[in-house]
Enzyme design. Structure first.
Site, PDB file in Angstrom:
ATOM      1  N   SER A   1       0.820  -1.219   0.000  1.00  0.00           N
ATOM      2  CA  SER A   1       0.000   0.000   0.000  1.00  0.00           C
ATOM      3  C   SER A   1       0.849   1.261   0.000  1.00  0.00           C
ATOM      4  O   SER A   1       0.304   2.373   0.049  1.00  0.00           O
ATOM      5  CB  SER A   1      -0.890   0.048   1.246  1.00  0.00           C
ATOM      6  OG  SER A   1      -1.671  -1.102   1.324  1.00  0.00           O
TER       7      SER A   1
ATOM      8  N   THR B   1      -1.250   2.039   4.257  1.00  0.00           N
ATOM      9  CA  THR B   1      -0.733   3.408   4.248  1.00  0.00           C
ATOM     10  C   THR B   1      -0.083   3.744   5.586  1.00  0.00           C
ATOM     11  O   THR B   1      -0.636   3.416   6.634  1.00  0.00           O
ATOM     12  CB  THR B   1      -1.932   4.363   4.057  1.00  0.00           C
ATOM     13  OG1 THR B   1      -2.456   4.141   2.773  1.00  0.00           O
ATOM     14  CG2 THR B   1      -1.562   5.814   4.240  1.00  0.00           C
TER      15      THR B   1
ATOM     16  N   THR C   1      -6.030   7.188   7.926  1.00  0.00           N
ATOM     17  CA  THR C   1      -5.831   6.078   7.005  1.00  0.00           C
ATOM     18  C   THR C   1      -7.201   5.513   6.661  1.00  0.00           C
ATOM     19  O   THR C   1      -8.154   5.657   7.428  1.00  0.00           O
ATOM     20  CB  THR C   1      -4.905   5.010   7.619  1.00  0.00           C
ATOM     21  OG1 THR C   1      -4.769   3.924   6.693  1.00  0.00           O
ATOM     22  CG2 THR C   1      -5.432   4.473   8.930  1.00  0.00           C
TER      23      THR C   1
ATOM     24  N   ARG D   1      -6.631   9.282  -9.865  1.00  0.00           N
ATOM     25  CA  ARG D   1      -7.291   9.459  -8.571  1.00  0.00           C
ATOM     26  C   ARG D   1      -6.262   9.836  -7.500  1.00  0.00           C
ATOM     27  O   ARG D   1      -5.198   9.238  -7.388  1.00  0.00           O
ATOM     28  CB  ARG D   1      -8.009   8.176  -8.172  1.00  0.00           C
ATOM     29  CG  ARG D   1      -8.746   8.250  -6.823  1.00  0.00           C
ATOM     30  CD  ARG D   1      -7.907   7.742  -5.674  1.00  0.00           C
ATOM     31  NE  ARG D   1      -8.653   7.701  -4.416  1.00  0.00           N
ATOM     32  CZ  ARG D   1      -8.098   7.414  -3.238  1.00  0.00           C
ATOM     33  NH1 ARG D   1      -6.814   7.150  -3.162  1.00  0.00           N
ATOM     34  NH2 ARG D   1      -8.820   7.397  -2.146  1.00  0.00           N
TER      35      ARG D   1
HETATM   36  C1  SD4 Z   1      -6.175   6.785   0.198  1.00  0.00           C
HETATM   37  N1  SD4 Z   1      -6.095   6.995   2.579  1.00  0.00           N
HETATM   38  O1  SD4 Z   1      -5.520   6.931  -0.822  1.00  0.00           O
HETATM   39  C2  SD4 Z   1      -5.442   6.400   1.440  1.00  0.00           C
HETATM   40  C3  SD4 Z   1      -5.399   4.927   1.467  1.00  0.00           C
HETATM   41  C4  SD4 Z   1      -5.210   4.345   2.784  1.00  0.00           C
HETATM   42  O2  SD4 Z   1      -5.304   2.653   4.055  1.00  0.00           O
HETATM   43  O3  SD4 Z   1      -4.974   4.955   3.785  1.00  0.00           O
HETATM   44  N2  SD4 Z   1      -5.373   3.120   2.863  1.00  0.00           N
HETATM   45  O4  SD4 Z   1      -7.403   6.895   0.246  1.00  0.00           O
END
Ligand code: SD4
Length: 328
Positions: free
Chosen positions: A86, A188, A239, A216
């Site tokens: 991630s 993340t 997150t 995106r």
């Molecule tokens: C997002 N917040 O791109 C991030 C992804 C994330 O755990 O935190 N995933 O939306």
């Protein structure tokens, strides 16, 4: 048109597959709101992979280093880890097969830098720091961010590992998603640190939603959404499904609530309640908030069970389960 809408819907569900679940020492974060002597230095970060990141950050903090260096170098450990799918190298690509990265950083003076939709660079957090330190801007996007990174000597590389490529090719066969919360052991990373001078900094870095639409951008590089710090008050990171955080400007909200006198725990709970109140289909998604006030008190809360965070303070490393909203 219908199929495009459909894609957006299913893609938004896909993200929730990228959450961690692990059993670990449970500590009720509300019990950590002792308002006694300030705890410093301290570093906290989202998810289990925060343990290794914190270790690096602690090396810096325990040698009287600056919180800004700690939050940069800490998350770099995860960016370079191909097993974290991630973040950074090894991150899952978008639906067209491109690994695109978002990152943000903020220091104790309120200075901020970020990059979004950046490709081919292993350490977007360091590019974000450069944007903060050597440009008059806060955020660079896409090709412009890449051009800037290359000018500053960052190396161009392929971030799509064989493993991530194979998973993406598998996904393309069906392009179907199910909303499964917290099924994986990595995510993340958002990090907050206070150094021995009492200064706070924050960072956040991600490859975002797996198989997202090309272009995106999530909450992580948006100052005030995925991350925010104010040296007078404290900091917050988010997150999870970035769209929900962006719509409620979550990290800024948490810091402002702390400014008004809420504890970090009360503030993160209120920010989750805001999502519950404003976003009708919130149950489909996971969101986790982590907050740190200037005295080193921590708050952590999520929509669903399964969010955890790593903490390093007073020479001790711990992984702690966050409390959560959706019970029973
Ligand atoms: C997002 N917040 O791109 C991030 C992804 C994330 O755990 O935190 N995933 O939306």
């Amino acid at each position: 048109m219908a199929s495009r809408r459909n894609f957006i819907k299913v893609a938004s569900l896909a993200s929730v597959g990228a959450f961690a679940s692990s059993s670990c020492k449970t500590e009720n974060p509300t019990k950590t709101k002792s308002q006694g002597k300030a705890v410093k230095p301290i570093v906290i970060s989202t998810w289990k992979n925060g343990i290794n990141a914190n270790k690096k950050a602690w090396e810096i903090l325990s040698n009287s280093g600056r919180a800004l260096d700690a939050v940069e170098q800490g998350v770099m450990v995860v960016e370079a880890d191909p097993n974290d799918m991630s973040v950074g190298y090894g991150g899952r690509p978008d639906r067209d097969g491109f690994v695109t990265l978002d990152a943000s950083i903020m220091d104790e003076t309120g200075n901020a830098g970020s990059v979004c939709a950046l490709q081919h660079i292993m350490h977007p957090i360091s590019v974000a720091r450069k944007v903060m330190e050597v440009t008059p801007h806060v955020m660079l996007a896409g090709d412009g961010a890449l051009q800037f990174a290359l000018e500053k000597g960052f190396e161009k590389m392929n971030l799509l590992t064989e493993k991530a490529k194979k998973e993406w090719e598998e996904w393309k066969k069906t392009s179907k998603y199910e909303p499964v919360i917290n099924i994986e052991n990595h995510d993340t990373i958002g990090m907050l640190a206070i150094d021995s001078n009492g200064n706070i900094s924050g960072s956040c870095t991600t490859s975002g939603l797996a198989y997202k639409m090309h272009g995106r951008v999530g909450d992580s590089p948006i100052i005030g959404a995925g991350m925010f710090v104010d040296n007078e008050v404290g900091g917050a990171v988010a997150t999870g499904m970035g769209e929900l955080v962006m719509k409620t400007l979550g990290s800024f909200l948490v810091v402002e609530l702390m400014r008004q006198g809420r504890t970090p725990q009360e503030a993160v709970e209120e920010a989750i309640l805001r999502i519950v109140k404003k976003i009708p289909d919130y149950k489909k998604f996971q969101i986790g908030y982590l907050a740190l006030d200037k005295n080193g008190n921590v708050g952590a809360y999520s929509l669903h069970k399964g969010f955890n965070y790593a903490k390093y303070a007073e020479n001790k490393s711990a992984l702690i389960d966050a409390d959560y909203y959706l019970k029973g």
